[in-house]
Design an enzyme around this catalytic site. Structure first.
Site, PDB file in Angstrom:
ATOM      1  N   LYS A  35       0.887  -1.181   0.000  1.00  0.00           N
ATOM      2  CA  LYS A  35       0.000   0.000   0.000  1.00  0.00           C
ATOM      3  C   LYS A  35       0.920   1.225   0.000  1.00  0.00           C
ATOM      4  O   LYS A  35       1.523   1.562   1.018  1.00  0.00           O
ATOM      5  CB  LYS A  35      -0.901  -0.043   1.243  1.00  0.00           C
ATOM      6  N   GLY A  49       7.074   5.227   8.282  1.00  0.00           N
ATOM      7  CA  GLY A  49       6.300   6.470   8.295  1.00  0.00           C
ATOM      8  C   GLY A  49       6.392   7.127   9.656  1.00  0.00           C
ATOM      9  O   GLY A  49       7.375   6.956  10.374  1.00  0.00           O
ATOM     10  N   SER A  50       5.323   7.823  10.037  1.00  0.00           N
ATOM     11  CA  SER A  50       5.378   8.626  11.265  1.00  0.00           C
ATOM     12  C   SER A  50       5.190   7.754  12.518  1.00  0.00           C
ATOM     13  O   SER A  50       4.582   6.677  12.470  1.00  0.00           O
ATOM     14  CB  SER A  50       4.312   9.706  11.225  1.00  0.00           C
ATOM     15  N   THR A  51       5.672   8.267  13.637  1.00  0.00           N
ATOM     16  CA  THR A  51       5.527   7.557  14.911  1.00  0.00           C
ATOM     17  C   THR A  51       4.051   7.404  15.273  1.00  0.00           C
ATOM     18  O   THR A  51       3.628   6.349  15.768  1.00  0.00           O
ATOM     19  CB  THR A  51       6.291   8.313  16.019  1.00  0.00           C
ATOM     20  N   THR A  75       1.376   7.106  13.321  1.00  0.00           N
ATOM     21  CA  THR A  75       0.754   6.004  12.578  1.00  0.00           C
ATOM     22  C   THR A  75       1.334   4.668  13.022  1.00  0.00           C
ATOM     23  O   THR A  75       0.619   3.663  13.111  1.00  0.00           O
ATOM     24  CB  THR A  75       0.925   6.218  11.061  1.00  0.00           C
ATOM     25  N   GLU A 129       9.517   1.212  11.115  1.00  0.00           N
ATOM     26  CA  GLU A 129      10.627   2.153  10.903  1.00  0.00           C
ATOM     27  C   GLU A 129       9.994   3.538  10.912  1.00  0.00           C
ATOM     28  O   GLU A 129       9.392   3.958   9.915  1.00  0.00           O
ATOM     29  CB  GLU A 129      11.322   1.820   9.579  1.00  0.00           C
ATOM     30  N   CYS A 189      14.310  10.009   6.763  1.00  0.00           N
ATOM     31  CA  CYS A 189      14.078   9.690   8.175  1.00  0.00           C
ATOM     32  C   CYS A 189      15.376   9.720   8.970  1.00  0.00           C
ATOM     33  O   CYS A 189      15.417  10.271  10.061  1.00  0.00           O
ATOM     34  CB  CYS A 189      13.355   8.356   8.318  1.00  0.00           C
ATOM     35  N   GLU A 233      10.546  16.948  14.641  1.00  0.00           N
ATOM     36  CA  GLU A 233      11.090  16.512  13.353  1.00  0.00           C
ATOM     37  C   GLU A 233      10.538  17.415  12.249  1.00  0.00           C
ATOM     38  O   GLU A 233       9.348  17.364  11.939  1.00  0.00           O
ATOM     39  CB  GLU A 233      10.677  15.065  13.077  1.00  0.00           C
TER      40      GLU A 233
HETATM   41  P1  NDP Z   1       1.999   8.577   7.864  1.00  0.00           P
HETATM   42  O1  NDP Z   1       2.899   8.112   8.891  1.00  0.00           O
HETATM   43  O2  NDP Z   1       0.762   9.220   8.341  1.00  0.00           O
HETATM   44  O3  NDP Z   1       1.650   7.328   6.960  1.00  0.00           O
HETATM   45  C1  NDP Z   1       0.699   7.366   5.968  1.00  0.00           C
HETATM   46  C2  NDP Z   1       0.460   5.964   5.487  1.00  0.00           C
HETATM   47  O4  NDP Z   1       0.055   5.167   6.589  1.00  0.00           O
HETATM   48  C3  NDP Z   1      -0.617   5.882   4.440  1.00  0.00           C
HETATM   49  O5  NDP Z   1      -0.255   4.902   3.481  1.00  0.00           O
HETATM   50  C4  NDP Z   1      -1.806   5.426   5.245  1.00  0.00           C
HETATM   51  O6  NDP Z   1      -2.690   4.633   4.485  1.00  0.00           O
HETATM   52  C5  NDP Z   1      -1.196   4.574   6.309  1.00  0.00           C
HETATM   53  N1  NDP Z   1      -1.998   4.554   7.530  1.00  0.00           N
HETATM   54  C6  NDP Z   1      -2.575   5.562   8.164  1.00  0.00           C
HETATM   55  N2  NDP Z   1      -3.219   5.138   9.268  1.00  0.00           N
HETATM   56  C7  NDP Z   1      -3.018   3.806   9.335  1.00  0.00           C
HETATM   57  C8  NDP Z   1      -3.392   2.798  10.253  1.00  0.00           C
HETATM   58  N3  NDP Z   1      -4.122   3.074  11.332  1.00  0.00           N
HETATM   59  N4  NDP Z   1      -2.986   1.537   9.999  1.00  0.00           N
HETATM   60  C9  NDP Z   1      -2.252   1.274   8.907  1.00  0.00           C
HETATM   61  N5  NDP Z   1      -1.873   2.191   8.011  1.00  0.00           N
HETATM   62  C10 NDP Z   1      -2.248   3.450   8.222  1.00  0.00           C
HETATM   63  O7  NDP Z   1       2.810   9.452   6.862  1.00  0.00           O
HETATM   64  P2  NDP Z   1       2.585  10.866   6.234  1.00  0.00           P
HETATM   65  O8  NDP Z   1       2.851  10.691   4.814  1.00  0.00           O
HETATM   66  O9  NDP Z   1       1.311  11.514   6.621  1.00  0.00           O
HETATM   67  O10 NDP Z   1       3.803  11.651   6.927  1.00  0.00           O
HETATM   68  C11 NDP Z   1       3.637  12.279   8.159  1.00  0.00           C
HETATM   69  C12 NDP Z   1       4.979  12.443   8.826  1.00  0.00           C
HETATM   70  O11 NDP Z   1       5.672  11.204   8.889  1.00  0.00           O
HETATM   71  C13 NDP Z   1       5.934  13.365   8.117  1.00  0.00           C
HETATM   72  O12 NDP Z   1       5.702  14.698   8.462  1.00  0.00           O
HETATM   73  C14 NDP Z   1       7.268  12.872   8.585  1.00  0.00           C
HETATM   74  O13 NDP Z   1       7.587  13.513   9.797  1.00  0.00           O
HETATM   75  C15 NDP Z   1       7.044  11.411   8.854  1.00  0.00           C
HETATM   76  N6  NDP Z   1       7.590  10.585   7.797  1.00  0.00           N
HETATM   77  C16 NDP Z   1       8.533   9.682   8.133  1.00  0.00           C
HETATM   78  C17 NDP Z   1       9.095   8.912   7.156  1.00  0.00           C
HETATM   79  C18 NDP Z   1      10.141   7.919   7.450  1.00  0.00           C
HETATM   80  O14 NDP Z   1      10.879   7.562   6.554  1.00  0.00           O
HETATM   81  N7  NDP Z   1      10.227   7.383   8.666  1.00  0.00           N
HETATM   82  C19 NDP Z   1       8.718   9.047   5.755  1.00  0.00           C
HETATM   83  C20 NDP Z   1       7.663   9.979   5.512  1.00  0.00           C
HETATM   84  C21 NDP Z   1       7.133  10.716   6.519  1.00  0.00           C
HETATM   85  P3  NDP Z   1      -4.195   5.150   4.208  1.00  0.00           P
HETATM   86  O15 NDP Z   1      -4.080   6.313   3.304  1.00  0.00           O
HETATM   87  O16 NDP Z   1      -4.866   3.992   3.607  1.00  0.00           O
HETATM   88  O17 NDP Z   1      -4.718   5.529   5.573  1.00  0.00           O
END
Ligand code: NDP
Length: 472
Positions: A173, A224-226, A228, A246, A280, A378
């Protein structure tokens, strides 16, 4: 499709776009790239059902067959590098040149090859006159992979390659910000893979959460984010899924007083500004000893002002726009607040706002307090706060003071001194005299709020497997 026939950008785009769906815009220009498909919950269910059905056959192949398939997939990625890089550049924003789009596509091929070449974990764990005990790593089953928008192709490869090597099938996804890049990667990988072993399901809103609770998904890999990540840990409990999380970081670097500022400026710059800061494990807070503070700041400014930022299709640029407006607003808001608090801008901090794309200038901020939000949160963009320290224990305490621990770095002319500081830092990886470099054979993962689970090398293979002991 013949895996080794190079795809053109136009052909690749036509394979991953539809006439309606989510309009995807180039963050450098605002131009429409095309419409990304938006799939539904039932499409996720179908993908998981097909992945479940395909998994026993994939796992039944010999390890050598899976290795050859991954190598073939690497060749396919390499053959279509230019088309993949152009799509990544247009959708994500990162320039073709520098450590950016072509580099990311190259990393996908490199990770596929390295994962194919990694020795399988396991073996005899105990032997005496009566017992011969072996530890084996078996496939988990179906892996769900949820990835981010900053390195969409590379991080998807990090999730997919080890999963496939170990005999799992995968449902991906992608982030709703970069679905075309991941669909394109999936298209190329699938030219080398059997049907249903890998499926990419783009969409938005609730598909990720559905994968997280799906009873037929056995393992979830999330970057992704902490916030989520915590939701995933909570929502996956009912099915007791294995997780690799991660999550975000806010990496600190500590510069000791013995450095030569002109020698470390380039490494500091790329440690912080790779992918225009949207990484990240990038350097996001720099602690510099007062004896070299002014010189390090001056050397960084001198290097940074020479690094061109602009539309990524222009080969001269090595820094690009922020990928999305939400991230742009986070960076701009944090820098504005830092300026209002009295911090000193050494470079940047003054976006042109000419409507020509989501460009935020390379920004260096000095004379800033450790508790300023630009330091403590961050910001995930091209802004680096530089904090002065005079006592090393205080610097270590500041570096360890946040509830995240992905990466960190120590900069010194004395390797032993650097190692002893490194051992005191709370981070999954501590680099010495560099920051953020990853390698397919070196385990990578966070601690504290940056998540858990290791990727890469044989530790990465273990994390997409279930251990089985045969004792007899
Ligand atoms: P998110 O952490 O919010 O992740 C979004 C993804 O997670 C989407 O694919 C979404 O799918 C999915 N998701 C959301 N809720 C759930 C859930 N309850 N269970 C499973 N999947 C879920 O990333 P963002 O893009 O909004 O970025 C926000 C922040 O994250 C940034 O500002 C940055 O600080 C950080 N970040 C960190 C990264 C890293 O490499 N560690 C990379 C990118 C961002 P759906 O649309 O179907 O809900």
């Amino acid at each position: 499709m013949d895996a080794l026939t190079p795809l053109t950008y136009k052909t690749l785009l036509s394979k991953v776009t539809e006439t309606t769906g989510r309009p995807m815009h180039d963050p450098a220009t605002g131009d429409l790239i095309g419409h990304a498909p938006v799939r539904s919950i039932s499409d996720v269910d179908n993908a998981v059902r097909r992945a479940r059905a395909a998994q026993p056959g994939w796992a039944a192949r010999s390890d050598d067959e899976r290795v050859q398939t991954l190598l073939h997939a690497a060749d396919a990625v390499e053959a279509s590098t230019e088309a993949l890089a152009e799509l990544l550049c247009r959708e994500q924003g990162k320039p073709l040149n520098g450590p950016n789009a072509r580099f990311e596509v190259g990393a996908c091929a490199a990770w596929l090859r390295a994962t194919a070449g990694t020795p399988l974990p396991g073996g005899t764990v105990f032997e005496d006159d009566e017992i011969h005990a072996e530890l084996h790593y078996r496939p988990v089953g179906v892996v769900g992979a949820i990835g981010p928008w900053n390195w969409p192709m590379m991080i998807t490869t990090w999730q997919v390659a080890p999963s496939l090597r170990m005999g799992n099938t995968v449902v991906v996804k992608p982030s709703e910000y970069t679905p075309l890049s991941v669909l394109a990667l999936g298209e190329v990988l699938n030219s080398a893979l059997p049907d249903d072993v890998l499926t990419v399901v783009p969409g938005e809103g609730d598909l990720g959460a559905h994968l997280t609770t799906h009873p037929d998904v056995d393992k979830l890999m999330f970057t992704g984010s902490t916030g989520t990540g915590k939701a995933i840990a909570r929502d996956s409990a009912s099915t007791l899924k294995r997780l690799t999380l991660e999550l975000g970081g806010n990496d600190a670097g500590i510069v000791l007083p013995d450095v030569d500022p002109s020698k470390i400026a380039e490494g500091l710059f790329w440690g912080a500004f790779i992918n225009t800061g949207q990484t990240c494990a990038a350097l996001k807070r720099l602690y510099v000893h007062t004896d070299v503070y002014d010189q390090v700041c001056a050397a960084l400014v001198e290097f940074a002002r020479q690094m061109p930022m602009g539309p990524g299709l222009d080969e001269q640029n090595v820094l690009g726009p922020l990928q999305n407006k939400a991230q742009y607003d986070i960076v701009a808001g944090l820098v504005d607040a830092a300026i209002a608090s009295g911090a000193k801008v050494l470079l940047g901090g003054d976006p042109a706002n000419d409507g020509g794309g989501l460009f935020y200038p390379t920004t260096l901020v000095a004379d800033i307090d450790n508790d300023n939000p630009l330091v403590a949160q961050e910001q995930f963009g091209p802004a680096l706060p530089i904090v002065r320290y005079s006592d090393l224990d205080e610097a270590v305490a500041m570096a360890n003071g946040l509830d995240v621990g992905l990466g960190a770095s120590v900069w010194s002319a004395d390797p032993a001194a650097a190692r002893s500081v490194a051992a005191r830092l709370e981070a999954g990886t501590v680099w010495i005299n560099s920051h953020g470099g990853v390698h397919p054979m070196i385990p990578f993962g966070g601690i504290k709020g940056s998540g858990y689970g290791l990727e890469f090398g044989s530790e990465g293979l273990k994390s997409v497997s279930v251990p089985q002991v045969i004792n007899g």
